[in-house]
Design a protein around this motif. Structure first.
Motif, short mmCIF file in Angstrom:
data_model
loop_
_atom_site.label_atom_id
_atom_site.label_comp_id
_atom_site.label_asym_id
_atom_site.label_seq_id
_atom_site.Cartn_x
_atom_site.Cartn_y
_atom_site.Cartn_z
N LEU A 156 -34.99 19.02 -46.81
CA LEU A 156 -36.37 19.29 -46.32
C LEU A 156 -37.08 18.19 -46.45
N LYS A 157 -37.03 17.42 -47.33
CA LYS A 157 -37.98 16.32 -47.21
C LYS A 157 -37.46 15.34 -46.19
N GLN A 158 -36.01 15.14 -45.86
CA GLN A 158 -35.49 14.37 -44.70
C GLN A 158 -36.35 15.03 -43.32
N GLU A 159 -36.21 16.29 -43.36
CA GLU A 159 -36.37 16.89 -41.96
C GLU A 159 -38.06 16.76 -41.76
N GLU A 160 -38.68 16.86 -42.90
CA GLU A 160 -39.99 16.65 -42.84
C GLU A 160 -40.52 15.18 -42.21
N PHE A 161 -39.79 14.43 -42.96
CA PHE A 161 -39.99 12.76 -42.33
C PHE A 161 -39.80 12.82 -40.93
N ILE A 162 -38.50 13.35 -40.47
CA ILE A 162 -38.37 13.29 -39.07
C ILE A 162 -39.40 13.80 -38.05
N ASN A 163 -39.83 14.91 -38.51
CA ASN A 163 -40.89 15.69 -37.85
C ASN A 163 -42.36 15.03 -37.76
N THR A 164 -42.33 14.50 -38.96
CA THR A 164 -43.47 13.76 -39.00
C THR A 164 -43.77 12.36 -38.28
N TYR A 165 -42.65 11.53 -38.52
CA TYR A 165 -42.79 10.07 -38.04
C TYR A 165 -41.73 10.12 -36.93
N THR A 166 -41.83 10.49 -35.87
CA THR A 166 -40.99 10.73 -34.55
C THR A 166 -40.84 9.33 -33.97
N ASP A 167 -41.72 8.50 -34.20
CA ASP A 167 -41.61 7.14 -33.65
C ASP A 167 -41.47 5.88 -34.53
N SER A 168 -41.11 6.20 -35.79
CA SER A 168 -40.95 5.16 -37.00
C SER A 168 -39.67 4.78 -36.66
N SER A 169 -39.52 3.21 -37.17
CA SER A 169 -38.38 2.75 -36.88
C SER A 169 -37.33 3.11 -38.02
N LYS A 170 -37.43 3.99 -38.89
CA LYS A 170 -36.72 4.43 -39.91
C LYS A 170 -36.39 5.88 -39.83
N THR A 171 -36.51 6.48 -38.50
CA THR A 171 -36.55 8.00 -38.35
C THR A 171 -34.93 8.15 -37.97
N ALA A 172 -34.24 7.02 -37.36
CA ALA A 172 -32.88 7.13 -37.06
C ALA A 172 -32.21 7.31 -38.46
N ALA A 173 -32.64 6.44 -38.96
CA ALA A 173 -31.69 6.14 -40.50
C ALA A 173 -31.93 7.53 -41.32
N VAL A 174 -33.10 8.13 -41.34
CA VAL A 174 -33.54 9.27 -42.05
C VAL A 174 -32.65 10.36 -41.30
N ARG A 175 -32.44 10.38 -40.04
CA ARG A 175 -31.88 11.53 -39.37
C ARG A 175 -30.37 11.44 -39.78
N ASP A 176 -29.78 10.51 -39.81
CA ASP A 176 -28.36 10.19 -40.19
C ASP A 176 -28.01 10.62 -41.66
N LEU A 177 -29.13 10.53 -42.35
CA LEU A 177 -29.05 11.11 -43.82
C LEU A 177 -29.18 12.65 -43.93
N TYR A 178 -29.96 12.94 -42.89
CA TYR A 178 -30.30 14.41 -42.80
C TYR A 178 -29.04 15.19 -42.42
N GLU A 179 -28.36 14.53 -41.42
CA GLU A 179 -27.02 15.11 -40.80
C GLU A 179 -26.13 15.17 -42.10
N LYS A 180 -26.05 14.19 -42.90
CA LYS A 180 -25.15 14.24 -43.82
C LYS A 180 -25.34 15.32 -44.99
N TYR A 181 -26.78 15.82 -45.05
CA TYR A 181 -27.04 16.83 -46.04
C TYR A 181 -26.68 18.46 -45.35
N VAL A 182 -26.99 18.47 -44.04
CA VAL A 182 -26.45 19.55 -43.38
C VAL A 182 -25.19 19.83 -43.62
N LEU A 183 -24.13 18.74 -43.50
CA LEU A 183 -22.82 19.08 -43.91
C LEU A 183 -22.59 19.40 -45.35
#
Length: 256
Positions: A156-183
């Protein structure tokens, strides 16, 4: 900033760059401070394979194994070579980790806590997320070492970051982490499967954690996915049936 850029161009080690950041960050603008912290992380990522290789030289693995209890307790090892390696590890912003009987360094994101007050909001949030990961890695030896509740909380924290900081240079890294947590959420891991290998029934502690999570008022996409997953499970007696397998496989494809 020109001095920092020269350090990077000269391929200075992470230890030297970390020292520079610690010395100069307080006097910088938020943008420049963020640039320094990003530069440090990039150098750590680049240097990590070299740091890892140092852990497999000169019987270092055996030396760590012999002194591990003392090291974890915060005591310095007596062996001078190991002592120097661990000091370089710490000063470079890494930490000692172990899995499957092997010792190795990882980036210590709690090292960045002393910088978080100087950087942009997205970088603060990123540091917070990654510090949780490095303070307690989620999995070792193909098994979860955090609770199912913690899996949900981190996702949930990772998803919140992705939704809040859509243009961040860190969004891709957090999205990769989030996908791992979905698994993690849908499957578990080989040695901590979501479903019992014999009965094919969802683990009771996972069911309890997921039921608690979806009982709240949150309406994120992750919680929506989890509610739908629990509905499918309910309709299938909370067992791993073909319908459940098909549903979770579709979810995995949708988040990629």
């Amino acid at each position: 900033m020109s001095e920092f850029e020269e350090l990077v161009r000269s391929e200075a080690k992470a230890e030297e760059i970390a020292g520079f950041v610690s010395q100069h960050i307080a006097g910088l603008s938020e943008a420049d401070a963020s640039q320094l912290v990003n530069g440090l992380e990039e150098m750590q990522q680049k240097e990590l394979p070299l740091m890892e290789s140092a852990y497999f030289e000169n019987a270092i693995q055996e030396k760590i194994h012999s002194a591990y209890s003392a090291i974890v307790a915060g005591n310095e090892p007596q062996d001078p070579e190991l002592k120097a390696l661990l000091a370089r590890t710490k000063n470079s912003g890494y930490k000692l980790e172990t899995a499957e009987g092997v010792y190795f360094p990882i980036i210590d994101y709690s090292f960045y806590n002393k910088y978080r007050d100087y950087v942009a909001p997205d970088l603060k949030a990123y540091i917070d997320i990654m510090a949780v990961e490095s303070d307690q890695v989620p999995a070792k030896d193909a098994a979860l070492v955090i609770t199912w509740d913690e899996v949900v909380e981190r996702a949930l924290k990772q998803e919140e970051f992705i939704n809040t900081y859509t243009d961040s240079s860190k969004t891709a890294a957090v999205r990769d982490l989030y996908e791992k947590y979905v698994l993690f959420t849908l499957y578990g891991l080989n040695n901590t499967p979501l479903f019992d290998y014999n009965s094919k029934t969802i683990k009771p502690d996972a069911r309890e954690a997921y039921s608690k999570a979806i009982a709240g008022t949150g309406n994120s996409e992750y919680l929506k996915m989890l509610r739908e997953y629990m509905d499918v499970l309910n309709n299938n007696g909370y067992k791993l049936t073909d319908d459940v397998i098909a549903y979770r496989d579709n979810i995995v494809q949708s988040v990629k």
